[in-house]
Design a protein around this motif. Structure first.
Motif, short mmCIF file in Angstrom:
data_model
loop_
_atom_site.label_atom_id
_atom_site.label_comp_id
_atom_site.label_asym_id
_atom_site.label_seq_id
_atom_site.Cartn_x
_atom_site.Cartn_y
_atom_site.Cartn_z
N SER A 218 -22.35 -38.81 -3.92
CA SER A 218 -22.46 -39.60 -5.14
C SER A 218 -21.43 -40.72 -5.09
N PRO A 219 -21.61 -41.80 -5.86
CA PRO A 219 -20.63 -42.91 -5.84
C PRO A 219 -19.22 -42.43 -6.20
N CYS A 220 -19.10 -41.47 -7.14
CA CYS A 220 -17.75 -41.01 -7.52
C CYS A 220 -17.12 -40.19 -6.39
N ALA A 221 -17.93 -39.43 -5.69
CA ALA A 221 -17.40 -38.68 -4.53
C ALA A 221 -16.91 -39.68 -3.49
N GLU A 222 -17.67 -40.76 -3.31
CA GLU A 222 -17.24 -41.79 -2.35
C GLU A 222 -15.89 -42.37 -2.75
N ASP A 276 -23.85 -36.73 -15.78
CA ASP A 276 -23.70 -36.95 -14.34
C ASP A 276 -22.95 -35.79 -13.69
N ALA A 277 -22.06 -35.16 -14.47
CA ALA A 277 -21.21 -34.06 -13.99
C ALA A 277 -20.33 -34.50 -12.82
N ASP A 278 -20.24 -35.80 -12.58
CA ASP A 278 -19.38 -36.30 -11.52
C ASP A 278 -18.03 -36.65 -12.14
#
Ligand SMILES: Nc1ncnc2c1ncn2[C@@H]1O[C@H](COP(=O)(O)OP(=O)(O)OP(=O)(O)O)[C@@H](O)[C@H]1O
Ligand SMILES: [Mg+2]
Length: 402
Positions: A218-222, A276-278
């Motif tokens: 996901s973008p947040c993981a990136e 999103d749970a991110d």
């Protein structure tokens, strides 16, 4: 033979992944080194790919069809290392039941890769110097050299050897002898979006190996991956991908799936819309006592004292902690909007100290990634006192005491 100290070139070459300018420059350096027989010294933090690079230099050289012998000098007790490298004569010590030719002669006409050079004892360094100068081999138990070899020496270390020379733990003459071509491999946190390319590559590799679907990021993981300092570099990244593939059967890796240590220096906040749970990282401030220490250091630097005297020296004698150092560098990078070169001027250091300064920060794992300081939102929020952007290499605003 001790553990995994010897590995030979028949194992397939690992790929050198990365597209950033530093990796492109590295490929050119490897190619250049491959064209000569000169000794190569490879430097870089642990896990950056020193052995990968050494094998590539060998594979691109005229010696490619001869042996590549890799020895980890840190993994073997000194007495054993001498006999492993130079061989021994039968009966020269308890357990020496037959003559042994040693790894150096096994590498004749090929390449000998000595890893963890910085861990070698001074007496072993003296033996290596004799070999590096004359190519002569003297097995343990032999009164005289038994002959010469034609071996290309490639050495590697994650230590800052000039610092070890200054401390008296590394021989200066050996350093100059081995440092004919120097290849410095940048730490992973300096390679920008290569982090994501490598992460995806190793996610795919681990998924194929374990016959599991390849997850996406996901973008947040990136963002979390890009902000993490990766002290263990590519080796650490590779391990994280394998752990994720084995643990996570979903198709999308979000920030909270990443191991806790990757959120280092960041606090994870749940977004308002939990759909999103991110999660997104945010910078954690220093503790009150660290902040007071940093204020004091900042004042001393503002008064014109230089970093080596007011920070490096007390750090060496444990008057300052690594946390203090990190907090100071953090404040400095806020001030320079992520420019390490400008930080040099702020810390009253001449430009010629840049390498030494950088090496010290790497060694202490205080080389904070600069991306977050360059982000314009961050700059507005965290650097209110800096009114205009600072250009790379220039620090136009004077340091302000708080
Ligand atoms: N640029 C790269 N692309 C792909 N894989 C890499 C890259 N650099 C390193 N690796 C992988 O990371 C791991 C560590 O690399 P390597 O053993 O060469 O590091 P090192 O610098 O020698 O580490 P150490 O200091 O611990 O000896 C290996 O599995 C290697 O294949
Ligand atoms: Mg290595």
């Amino acid at each position: 033979m001790t553990g995994n100290t010897l590995r030979v070139a028949s194992s397939p070459l690992s790929p050198l992944i990365g597209e950033c300018p530093a990796m492109e420059a590295l490929r050119l350096e490897i190619e250049r080194a491959g064209r000569s027989h000169a000794k190569v010294l490879i430097t870089g933090e642990t896990g950056v790919g020193k052995e990968v690079v050494a094998r590539m230099v060998h594979a691109q050289s005229l010696r490619r069809n001869r042996s590549f012998v890799a020895v980890n000098c840190a993994g073997i007790p000194e007495t054993l290392l001498v006999s492993e490298l130079f061989g021994h004569i039968r009966g020269s010590f308890t357990g020496a039941y037959r003559d042994r030719i040693g790894l150096v002669r096994q590498a004749d006409h090929g390449t000998l890769f000595l890893d963890e050079l910085g861990e070698m004892s001074l007496s072993m360094q003296a033996m290596l110097l004799r070999f590096a100068e004359a190519g002569e081999i003297q097995p343990v138990g032999s009164d005289a050299p038994v002959g010469k070899t034609d071996v290309r020496l490639i050495t590697a270390t994650n230590r800052h050897l000039p610092e070890r020379i200054a401390e008296g733990t590394f021989r200066e003459d050996l350093y100059y002898r081995l440092n004919v071509i120097q290849i410095r491999i940048p730490p992973l946190c300096e390679r920008g979006s290569d982090i994501l390319i490598l992460f995806r590559f190793y996610l795919q590799q681990a998924s194929v190996a374990h016959q599991l679907p390849v997850p996406d990021l996901s973008p947040c993981a990136e963002e979390v991956l890009l902000h993490y300092s990766w002290p263990g570099n590519v080796r650490e990244l590779k391990n994280v991908t394998e752990r994720l593939v084995l643990r996570d059967t979903r198709h999308l890796i979000v920030a909270r799936d990443l191991p806790a240590e990757l959120h280092e220096g960041t606090t994870v906040t749940q977004p308002g819309t939990a759909e999103d749970a991110d999660t997104l990282p945010s910078v954690q401030g220093p503790t009150a006592s660290t902040a007071a220490i940093v204020d004091r250091l900042w004042e001393q630097l503002a008064a014109g004292h230089d970093f080596w005297n007011v920070v490096h020296r007390p750090f060496r004698v444990h008057e300052l902690t690594r946390g203090d150092l990190v907090a100071l560098i953090d404040r400095g990078l806020q001030h320079t909007l992520g420019s390490y070169r400008a930080l040099l001027a702020v810390f009253n250091l001449p430009p010629s100290d840049y390498k030494r300064f950088h090496a010290f920060l790497y060694q202490q794992k205080c080389n904070l990634p600069v991306r977050r300081y360059r982000n314009s939102t961050f700059a507005r929020l965290r650097c209110g006192h800096v009114s205009e952007p600072l250009r790379e290499g220039k620090c136009s605003t004077p340091i302000q005491s708080s």
